[in-house]
Design an enzyme around this catalytic site. Structure first.
Site, PDB file in Angstrom:
ATOM      1  CG  HIS A  17      47.297   6.198  50.406  1.00  0.00           C
ATOM      2  ND1 HIS A  17      47.501   4.860  50.269  1.00  0.00           N
ATOM      3  CD2 HIS A  17      48.362   6.668  51.102  1.00  0.00           C
ATOM      4  CE1 HIS A  17      48.643   4.521  50.837  1.00  0.00           C
ATOM      5  NE2 HIS A  17      49.177   5.609  51.345  1.00  0.00           N
TER       6      HIS A  17
ATOM      7  CE1 TYR B  43      39.557   4.463  49.862  1.00  0.00           C
ATOM      8  CE2 TYR B  43      41.914   4.493  50.361  1.00  0.00           C
ATOM      9  CZ  TYR B  43      40.828   3.924  49.708  1.00  0.00           C
ATOM     10  OH  TYR B  43      41.021   2.829  48.914  1.00  0.00           O
TER      11      TYR B  43
ATOM     12  NE  ARG C 241      47.773   1.108  53.422  1.00  0.00           N
ATOM     13  CZ  ARG C 241      48.074   1.013  52.144  1.00  0.00           C
ATOM     14  NH1 ARG C 241      47.133   0.817  51.244  1.00  0.00           N
ATOM     15  NH2 ARG C 241      49.324   1.093  51.755  1.00  0.00           N
TER      16      ARG C 241
END
Length: 177
Positions: free
Chosen positions: A36, A38, A84
């Site tokens: 997302h 990052y 993640r």
């Protein structure tokens, strides 16, 4: 501004220090984000970047894996390390990760990343898809005011999850979508 290779090479030490603080504060685990928007997720699509952190998959994942190693070496058995991982970001080919020339989801590199995570004894991976800040219907399927029917998005999430969990039955996955 493009982050230089020199700057990026300093980040694993920062992760090590942050992991030390997390353990001292009593946290049971450390989650290294690669999703997302990052930094690590952005580097996954750095196909045209010069230097140590662009081009090949090895280079595009170098910082991600170096930071995971730094955290694991720091925490030892004092905390678990998880991640993640954005399975694919669904941006058009050439601008995003996990899509082929036909803008279809292609999980071949994702599987290589998961294999490497497995080698690093990462036992729990939180899978996600898309980028909720730019294309929210990809990982938060809905129908009202969406460019596609929510059922299409749900099928996408299901298909990606099924392919990856079937390919790695010995890894625990959590799915966020």
């Amino acid at each position: 501004t493009l982050a230089t290779d020199e700057y990026l090479s300093t980040i694993p030490e920062m992760y090590s220090k942050a992991a030390t603080l997390a353990v001292e504060a009593g946290f049971d685990g450390i989650d290294v984000k690669c999703c997302h928007g990052y930094l690590f997720n952005e580097l996954l699509s750095a196909y045209n970047r010069e230097g140590s952190y662009g081009g090949s998959l090895e280079n595009r994942t170098r910082l991600y894996f170096d930071c995971i190693d730094a955290v694991k070496n720091t925490v030892g058995n004092k905390a678990f390390v998880t991640t993640r991982l954005n399975s694919c970001d669904c941006f058009p080919y050439g601008f995003g990760f996990g899509v082929n020339e036909n803008n279809e989801i292609d999980l071949s590199e994702t599987k290589q990343i998961i294999e490497k995570l497995k080698e690093k004894d990462i036992e729990l991976i939180n899978l996600t898809i898309g980028n909720p800040y730019l294309i929210p219907h990809i990982n938060r399927p809905y129908s009202a005011n969406s460019p596609e029917d929510g059922k299409i998005g749900m099928k996408r999430v299901y298909d990606v999850t099924k392919e990856l969990t079937s390919s790695f039955p010995d890894i625990k996955f959590a799915v966020s979508a």
